[in-house]
Write a protein that holds these residues in place. Structure first.
Motif, PDB file in Angstrom:
ATOM      1  N   ALA A 174      79.387  39.973  52.488  1.00 25.26           N
ATOM      2  CA  ALA A 174      79.657  39.321  53.769  1.00 25.26           C
ATOM      3  C   ALA A 174      79.127  40.186  54.905  1.00 25.26           C
ATOM      4  N   ARG A 175      79.381  41.486  54.783  1.00 24.98           N
ATOM      5  CA  ARG A 175      78.953  42.400  55.822  1.00 24.98           C
ATOM      6  C   ARG A 175      77.430  42.482  55.910  1.00 24.98           C
ATOM      7  N   ARG A 176      76.817  42.356  54.722  1.00 22.31           N
ATOM      8  CA  ARG A 176      75.362  42.473  54.675  1.00 22.31           C
ATOM      9  C   ARG A 176      74.710  41.425  55.569  1.00 22.31           C
ATOM     10  N   LYS A 177      75.329  40.252  55.596  1.00 25.66           N
ATOM     11  CA  LYS A 177      74.757  39.146  56.361  1.00 25.66           C
ATOM     12  C   LYS A 177      74.738  39.431  57.852  1.00 25.66           C
ATOM     13  N   PHE A 178      75.631  40.298  58.307  1.00 24.35           N
ATOM     14  CA  PHE A 178      75.702  40.554  59.744  1.00 24.35           C
ATOM     15  C   PHE A 178      74.629  41.505  60.251  1.00 24.35           C
ATOM     16  N   MET A 179      73.917  42.102  59.317  1.00 26.03           N
ATOM     17  CA  MET A 179      72.889  43.039  59.771  1.00 26.03           C
ATOM     18  C   MET A 179      71.723  42.270  60.360  1.00 26.03           C
TER      19      MET A 179
ATOM     20  N   GLU B 206      72.722  55.065  50.241  1.00 26.19           N
ATOM     21  CA  GLU B 206      71.766  54.034  49.837  1.00 26.19           C
ATOM     22  C   GLU B 206      72.457  52.691  49.675  1.00 26.19           C
ATOM     23  N   ASP B 207      71.669  51.652  49.856  1.00 31.33           N
ATOM     24  CA  ASP B 207      72.124  50.275  49.640  1.00 31.33           C
ATOM     25  C   ASP B 207      73.435  49.980  50.368  1.00 31.33           C
ATOM     26  N   LEU B 208      73.382  50.183  51.643  1.00 28.54           N
ATOM     27  CA  LEU B 208      74.563  49.975  52.482  1.00 28.54           C
ATOM     28  C   LEU B 208      75.097  48.549  52.324  1.00 28.54           C
ATOM     29  N   PHE B 209      76.387  48.425  52.177  1.00 29.67           N
ATOM     30  CA  PHE B 209      77.079  47.125  52.020  1.00 29.67           C
ATOM     31  C   PHE B 209      76.700  46.415  50.732  1.00 29.67           C
ATOM     32  N   TYR B 210      76.222  47.163  49.719  1.00 27.04           N
ATOM     33  CA  TYR B 210      75.815  46.511  48.465  1.00 27.04           C
ATOM     34  C   TYR B 210      76.993  45.798  47.818  1.00 27.04           C
ATOM     35  N   ASN B 211      78.201  46.307  48.081  1.00 30.41           N
ATOM     36  CA  ASN B 211      79.392  45.717  47.470  1.00 30.41           C
ATOM     37  C   ASN B 211      80.208  44.862  48.448  1.00 30.41           C
ATOM     38  N   THR B 212      79.674  44.649  49.634  1.00 34.15           N
ATOM     39  CA  THR B 212      80.352  43.777  50.602  1.00 34.15           C
ATOM     40  C   THR B 212      79.332  42.798  51.175  1.00 34.15           C
TER      41      THR B 212
END
Ligand code: ADP
Ligand code: MG
Length: 605
Positions: A154-159, A146-152
């Motif tokens: 920067a990575r979230r923005k690339f989705m 759940e909540d992939l990249f919740y702690n990163t």
């Protein structure tokens, strides 16, 4: 046994992040399920996998004691030494997928092995174990991320958008469902079941369900040792390569070596566009470079020519048969079909198509789905998933096979001309022949070209022909540029059996012709050959091939009305061709219209 790889091996494995997007997490988890021998894999995602990914399988499970070890980097039960790396058959081998996914999500794993009465439930946040307890569970493994990249952040923005991420995942699962047709795949997106395959090993049924575009183009079975699958008939191409799925040792790959082999297999019968194909290629893993970035599809073969030839030969055998004859009229029948007929047809095929549309609708409507709807659908999903699971339990003892094979499709026989009865001749061009339950329309010119082409090619290859002297010599005239250029083409013609010489004033005199030609043909061919050589400039073996191909046309007298005797001669000659199915330029020499097609046109069926 799960163990930590020694640092030497670990370093040999390309480092780098495994999880870039939700689809990469899904890929790794599904591959783990496949490696675990699952018979059923349920993939559920929400919001493109960003908020929720759940993969449930009925595979071997992980014992309570080893559950935590599985999350250590380079922990794998699949390889232990560097030599193993050369012979990778299982899908995962880096031993870092679970660790990487756990590091960037809130992850829950519930797992139980067959011989343990209770299972393990492990919760990790950002890779740190939050809890571990014994629990009741189905045999197999469920991983919820759940909540992939919740702690990163920067990575979230690339989705990409939810819809885009969801569509990548759905596409991936479709591909697995085709290759692993003996595994039941269920795909649930935002609470709605998109598809659920039978898992009975019927590849063509899965293709029909998930790739109606490919199925519509005919599925001619390819079954030739290490190359199996289906290809479209040569007349039914697509405008893009979207209809080409290539699996090498179970991985979906892109490869121009395979693309080339495929097209070569049609032997010039593709007039335009790209054939549709689903090909499963089984090759010694040590001859394939798989240790590339996991997200990349491009594959490298160490023995490219071998692979290409194997594919082209397998495809050639498949399409050089009865099944490879283009269908006449089919497109028209389909597009002109009235609504009512469509509704009545109600075939599986139609249903699949509507299913496909609903997937599309789904993706486009994805952003609109609000949480209330999702919550409501969730209840239904859980029940459906439970149902499917029960059915699957029956098969849990089945042996796991790494490569699903195409059902023993008996290779269709080559086309049999002797069954045909002459029925008519129309527009001074088309010959109508009747078979058992179908009629065939032959294009006289295309057929002639094919016959000439093979005759001339044979004549050229077998250069021992002494010219057949003519009582009356004749001349051919060429354009000034042809007259002034190199005379290689003269040598070619001599080799074919012409007695030909410069006669001045842009003309050449022909005193003898190849014994296998008639005077009219010989004149047309020589003139055509000279002109074609003028355009191509020079001649080597491949150019000669092209030249002969192009000049055949000049040898065929246009709109020449054939007598019945000539028609039967033409049929006889065509039947003896190596490739009677198309003219040298790739146009079909004949098409098939089945009694069924005709009946449908008259709305009888
Ligand atoms: P790899 O697949 O490269 O071995 P992973 O990090 O993906 O590495 O998984 C680590 C180990 O955990 C696997 O080798 C396997 O033993 C175990 N494992 C992971 N997923 C499953 C699963 N769905 N069922 C059974 N075992 C699993
Ligand atoms: Mg893995």
């Amino acid at each position: 046994m799960i163990k930590v790889l020694d640092s030497f091996v670990a370093d040999k494995i390309a480092a780098g992040e495994v999880i870039e997007r939700p689809v990469s997490a899904v890929k790794e988890l599904v591959e783990n399920s496949i490696d675990a021998g699952a018979r059923t894999i349920i993939v559920e995602i929400r919001n493109g996998g960003k908020s929720y990914i759940r993969i449930t399988d009925d595979g071997c499970g992980i014992s309570f004691d080893e559950a935590e070890t599985a999350f250590l980097r380079h922990a794998t039960s699949k390889i232990s030494s560097i030599t193993d790396l050369d012979r990778i058959v299982s899908l995962g081998f880096r031993g870092e997928a679970l660790a990487s996914i756990a590091a960037v999500s809130r992850l829950t794993m519930v797992t139980r092995t067959a011989d343990s009465p209770s299972g393990a439930k492990l919760v990790l946040h950002g890779g740190q174990v939050v809890s571990k307890e014994r629990t009741g569970a189905n045999k197999g493994t469920t991983v919820i991320a759940e909540d992939l990249f919740y702690n990163t952040p920067a990575r979230r923005k690339f989705m990409k958008s939810d819809a885009r991420e969801a569509s990548s995942i759905i596409e991936l699962i479709q591909q697995y469902a085709v290759f692993y047709s003996d595994i039941r795949f269920m795909m649930i997106n935002n609470g709605q079941t998109l598809f659920s395959t039978a898992g009975d090993g019927d590849v063509s049924a899965v293709i029909k369900m998930l790739y109606p575009d490919i199925a519509r183009r005919g599925l001619i079975p390819v079954s030739d040792g290490s190359v199996t699958g289906f290809v479209s008939d040569p007349g039914s191409t697509m405008n893009t390569r979207k209809g080409q799925l290539f699996f090498v040792n179970g991985r979906l790959v892109s490869s121009n070596v395979i693309e080339k082999g495929l097209v070569e297999g049609y032997q010039g019968r593709i007039f335009s566009g790209f054939p549709a194909a689903v090909l499963f290629i089984d090759t010694d893993p040590s001859t394939v470079d798989v240790n590339i970035h996991p997200g990349k599809r491009e594959i490298r073969f160490l023995r490219q020519d071998e692979v290409r030839n194997a594919i082209s030969e397998a495809v050639r055998r498949a399409v050089m048969t009865d099944a490879g004859i283009p269908k006449g009229f089919v497109k028209n029948i389909e597009s002109s079909e009235p609504e009512s007929l469509n509704n009545n047809r109600g075939t599986v095929f139609e249903q699949q198509e509507s299913e496909q549309t609903s997937i599309r609708d789904f993706l486009s409507g994805l952003q609109r789905t609000d949480t209330a709807e999702t919550a409501e659908a969730e209840v239904k999903t859980e029940t459906e998933a439970a149902e499917i699971f029960e059915i699957a339990e029956v098969n849990t003892e089945d042996q796991y096979t790494a490569f699903s094979s195409v059902e023993n499709a008996a290779a269709p026989a080559p086309f049999d001309f002797s069954d045909l009865a002459f029925k008519g001749y129309v527009f001074n061009t088309y010959i109508i022949m009747q078979g058992k339950d179908e009629l065939y329309i032959f294009d006289q010119h295309a057929a002639h070209e094919r016959v000439f082409y093979e005759k001339f090619m044979r004549g050229y290859d077998n250069s021992s022909h002494a010219p057949q002297p003519l009582l009356t010599a004749f001349t051919i005239e060429v354009s000034p540029d042809v007259y002034s250029m190199d005379r290689d083409w003269l040598d070619d013609l001599r080799r074919m059996g012409y007695d030909i010489e410069d006669f001045g004033e842009r003309t050449f005199i022909i005193r003898g012709i190849p014994p296998y030609m008639e005077t009219g043909e010989a004149a047309g061919f020589a003139a055509g050959y000279a002109e074609a050589a003028g355009e191509t400039g020079g001649s080597n073996r491949t150019v000669i091939d092209k030249l002969i191909m192009r000049s055949c046309k000049s040898a065929v007298k246009a709109n020449d009305k054939l007598s019945e005797l000539e028609i039967s001669e033409l049929m006889e000659k065509l039947s003896r061709c190596d490739n009677p199915y198309s003219c040298p330029h790739g146009r079909p020499t004949f098409i098939r219209v089945t009694a069924y097609d005709i009946e449908r046109s008259f709305r009888r069926k």
